[in-house]
Design a protein around this motif. Structure first.
Motif, PDB file in Angstrom:
ATOM      1  N   VAL A   1      17.994 -19.126 -37.602  1.00 47.10           N
ATOM      2  CA  VAL A   1      18.886 -17.787 -37.616  1.00 47.10           C
ATOM      3  C   VAL A   1      18.428 -16.673 -36.738  1.00 47.10           C
ATOM      4  CG1 VAL A   1      20.087 -16.062 -39.420  1.00 47.10           C
ATOM      5  CG2 VAL A   1      19.382 -18.421 -40.277  1.00 47.10           C
ATOM      6  N   ALA A   2      19.415 -16.135 -36.121  1.00 47.95           N
ATOM      7  CA  ALA A   2      19.269 -14.987 -35.038  1.00 47.95           C
ATOM      8  C   ALA A   2      18.926 -13.810 -35.930  1.00 47.95           C
ATOM      9  CB  ALA A   2      20.424 -14.797 -34.284  1.00 47.95           C
ATOM     10  N   VAL A   3      17.817 -13.258 -35.444  1.00 47.01           N
ATOM     11  CA  VAL A   3      17.203 -11.792 -36.046  1.00 47.01           C
ATOM     12  C   VAL A   3      16.983 -10.819 -34.954  1.00 47.01           C
ATOM     13  CG1 VAL A   3      16.225 -13.295 -37.956  1.00 47.01           C
ATOM     14  CG2 VAL A   3      14.886 -12.880 -35.693  1.00 47.01           C
ATOM     15  N   LYS A   4      16.293  -9.921 -35.344  1.00 43.01           N
ATOM     16  CA  LYS A   4      16.285  -8.632 -34.443  1.00 43.01           C
ATOM     17  C   LYS A   4      14.923  -8.462 -34.531  1.00 43.01           C
ATOM     18  CE  LYS A   4      18.056  -5.456 -37.888  1.00 43.01           C
ATOM     19  NZ  LYS A   4      19.141  -4.304 -38.242  1.00 43.01           N
ATOM     20  N   THR A   5      14.208  -7.839 -33.224  1.00 43.97           N
ATOM     21  CA  THR A   5      12.970  -7.434 -32.858  1.00 43.97           C
ATOM     22  C   THR A   5      12.965  -6.027 -33.272  1.00 43.97           C
ATOM     23  OG1 THR A   5      12.764  -9.128 -31.122  1.00 43.97           O
ATOM     24  CG2 THR A   5      11.016  -7.171 -31.469  1.00 43.97           C
ATOM     25  N   ILE A   6      11.824  -5.732 -34.154  1.00 42.37           N
ATOM     26  CA  ILE A   6      11.490  -4.501 -34.604  1.00 42.37           C
ATOM     27  C   ILE A   6      10.117  -3.780 -34.298  1.00 42.37           C
ATOM     28  CG2 ILE A   6      13.610  -4.181 -36.306  1.00 42.37           C
ATOM     29  CD1 ILE A   6      11.237  -4.929 -38.531  1.00 42.37           C
ATOM     30  N   VAL A   7      10.190  -2.739 -34.083  1.00 41.74           N
ATOM     31  CA  VAL A   7       8.648  -2.118 -33.822  1.00 41.74           C
ATOM     32  C   VAL A   7       8.312  -1.108 -34.708  1.00 41.74           C
ATOM     33  CG1 VAL A   7       7.555  -0.807 -31.943  1.00 41.74           C
ATOM     34  CG2 VAL A   7       8.790  -2.795 -31.345  1.00 41.74           C
ATOM     35  N   SER A   8       7.227  -0.715 -34.993  1.00 43.76           N
ATOM     36  CA  SER A   8       6.537   0.264 -35.732  1.00 43.76           C
ATOM     37  C   SER A   8       5.237   1.015 -34.867  1.00 43.76           C
ATOM     38  CB  SER A   8       6.020  -0.046 -37.194  1.00 43.76           C
ATOM     39  OG  SER A   8       5.463   1.252 -37.673  1.00 43.76           O
ATOM     40  N   ARG A   9       5.406   2.227 -34.648  1.00 44.80           N
ATOM     41  CA  ARG A   9       4.485   2.838 -34.082  1.00 44.80           C
ATOM     42  C   ARG A   9       3.246   3.866 -34.930  1.00 44.80           C
ATOM     43  NH1 ARG A   9       4.982   2.422 -28.571  1.00 44.80           N
ATOM     44  NH2 ARG A   9       7.146   1.614 -27.752  1.00 44.80           N
ATOM     45  N   ASN A  10       3.922   3.578 -36.127  1.00 41.24           N
ATOM     46  CA  ASN A  10       2.873   4.489 -37.392  1.00 41.24           C
ATOM     47  C   ASN A  10       2.478   3.521 -38.136  1.00 41.24           C
ATOM     48  OD1 ASN A  10       5.360   3.888 -38.571  1.00 41.24           O
ATOM     49  ND2 ASN A  10       5.813   5.986 -38.813  1.00 41.24           N
ATOM     50  N   GLY A  11       2.073   2.146 -37.828  1.00 44.83           N
ATOM     51  CA  GLY A  11       1.378   1.280 -38.817  1.00 44.83           C
ATOM     52  C   GLY A  11       2.026   0.749 -39.861  1.00 44.83           C
TER      53      GLY A  11
ATOM     54  N   TRP B   1      10.296   1.366 -39.090  1.00 42.30           N
ATOM     55  CA  TRP B   1      10.543   0.462 -38.059  1.00 42.30           C
ATOM     56  C   TRP B   1      11.676   1.018 -37.352  1.00 42.30           C
ATOM     57  CZ3 TRP B   1       6.971  -3.514 -37.375  1.00 42.30           C
ATOM     58  CH2 TRP B   1       6.092  -3.618 -38.287  1.00 42.30           C
ATOM     59  N   VAL B   2      11.910   0.545 -36.078  1.00 45.55           N
ATOM     60  CA  VAL B   2      13.104   0.795 -35.206  1.00 45.55           C
ATOM     61  C   VAL B   2      13.511  -0.548 -34.567  1.00 45.55           C
ATOM     62  CG1 VAL B   2      12.945   3.015 -35.015  1.00 45.55           C
ATOM     63  CG2 VAL B   2      11.801   1.599 -33.422  1.00 45.55           C
ATOM     64  N   VAL B   3      14.616  -0.905 -34.097  1.00 45.47           N
ATOM     65  CA  VAL B   3      15.023  -2.012 -33.327  1.00 45.47           C
ATOM     66  C   VAL B   3      14.389  -1.643 -31.768  1.00 45.47           C
ATOM     67  CG1 VAL B   3      16.940  -3.188 -32.187  1.00 45.47           C
ATOM     68  CG2 VAL B   3      17.012  -2.546 -34.570  1.00 45.47           C
ATOM     69  N   ASN B   4      13.591  -2.719 -31.510  1.00 44.79           N
ATOM     70  CA  ASN B   4      12.903  -2.223 -29.918  1.00 44.79           C
ATOM     71  C   ASN B   4      12.387  -3.677 -29.709  1.00 44.79           C
ATOM     72  OD1 ASN B   4      11.088  -1.491 -27.954  1.00 44.79           O
ATOM     73  ND2 ASN B   4      11.677   0.501 -28.281  1.00 44.79           N
TER      74      ASN B   4
ATOM     75  N   HIS C   1       0.174  -3.187 -27.212  1.00 47.59           N
ATOM     76  CA  HIS C   1      -1.017  -2.800 -28.035  1.00 47.59           C
ATOM     77  C   HIS C   1      -0.813  -1.455 -28.664  1.00 47.59           C
ATOM     78  CE1 HIS C   1      -2.146  -0.127 -24.618  1.00 47.59           C
ATOM     79  NE2 HIS C   1      -1.699  -0.966 -23.726  1.00 47.59           N
ATOM     80  N   GLU C   2       0.173  -0.763 -28.310  1.00 48.09           N
ATOM     81  CA  GLU C   2       0.515   0.542 -29.029  1.00 48.09           C
ATOM     82  C   GLU C   2       1.518   0.448 -30.165  1.00 48.09           C
ATOM     83  OE1 GLU C   2       1.566   3.502 -26.330  1.00 48.09           O
ATOM     84  OE2 GLU C   2      -0.624   3.553 -25.553  1.00 48.09           O
ATOM     85  N   ALA C   3       1.896  -0.642 -30.654  1.00 50.41           N
ATOM     86  CA  ALA C   3       2.764  -0.733 -31.816  1.00 50.41           C
ATOM     87  C   ALA C   3       2.475  -1.979 -32.408  1.00 50.41           C
ATOM     88  CB  ALA C   3       4.219  -0.727 -31.209  1.00 50.41           C
ATOM     89  N   LEU C   4       3.112  -2.085 -33.756  1.00 46.01           N
ATOM     90  CA  LEU C   4       3.396  -3.597 -34.402  1.00 46.01           C
ATOM     91  C   LEU C   4       4.723  -3.941 -34.193  1.00 46.01           C
ATOM     92  CD1 LEU C   4       1.646  -2.601 -37.751  1.00 46.01           C
ATOM     93  CD2 LEU C   4       0.759  -3.815 -35.947  1.00 46.01           C
TER      94      LEU C   4
END
Length: 207
Positions: free
Chosen positions: A129-139, A143-146, A151-154
């Motif tokens: 199933v298609a999903v979206k990539t999300i990123v967290s810069r505060n551990g 989370w935001v779509v990105n 090495h500076e985010a999860l």
């Protein structure tokens, strides 16, 4: 083999003042977790991106040169539906010439940074199933779509039509694209052949 997260040890020391006869105590807690399944990440072409040979004349003189983007396929296979994040470790840390959030390409002549490489994930598919990539810069607090992978985010993945929160995945596939940038040739002293020496380690962490 099941992977065990690194245990965290907290040692709480009670203060003791001279002349006080009250007993002192110390609490020792051991925390951690054992995941019910393990995951294995794989990269096509053994994770190697080869830009081939370039000449100094191929480089822009006064502005950075963006090399052709390179792609490989990322696959993560878990023994069962698992919450996980991806991040990287820059094995050439401190040599990124363009952006600290990118990865370095090594040094030449001991004091010249060659350039940077940035990674991004596109068209992720989780369990067919298609999903979206999300990123967290505060551990993981927000989370935001990105598409960023570095090495500076999860980096994790969320349902395409759902909230920006990680979902449990058994099989993930995505296109990993690398954007390599070389600094202007005016900033480089190229006498002998110079290797493009970027190297990063992809790390998978369980939530």
């Amino acid at each position: 083999m099941e992977k065990i997260t690194r245990a965290a040890f907290a040692l709480l020391l009670a203060a003791c003042s001279p002349g006080v006869s009250a007993a002192s105590s110390a609490d020792l807690s051991v925390t951690g977790s054992i995941t019910p399944s393990s995951c294995t990440p794989r990269l096509s072409n053994d994770g190697v991106i080869d830009h081939g040979k370039l000449t100094a004349k191929d480089l822009e003189k006064v502005r950075p040169t963006l090399l052709d983007p390179a792609e490989m396929q990322l696959e993560v296979i878990c023994e069962g539906a698992t919450f996980f994040t991806l991040t990287t470790f820059d094995n050439r840390a401190g040599t990124s010439a363009i952006n600290a959030a990118h990865h370095g390409l090594g040094m030449i002549n001991d004091d010249q940074k060659l350039g940077s490489v940035a990674f991004a994930l596109f068209e992720p598919v989780a369990d067919a199933v298609a999903v979206k990539t999300i990123v967290s810069r505060n551990g993981g607090a927000n989370w935001v779509v990105n598409p960023y992978l570095g090495h500076e985010a999860l980096t994790s993945f969320a349902a395409a039509d759902g909230p920006n929160t990680p979902i449990a995945i058994e099989v993930l596939n995505a296109r990993l694209r690398a954007f390599t940038i070389i600094v202007p040739s005016k900033d480089l002293t190229v006498v002998d052949e110079v290797p493009i020496d970027g190297q990063a380690t992809l790390q998978l962490k369980y939530l």
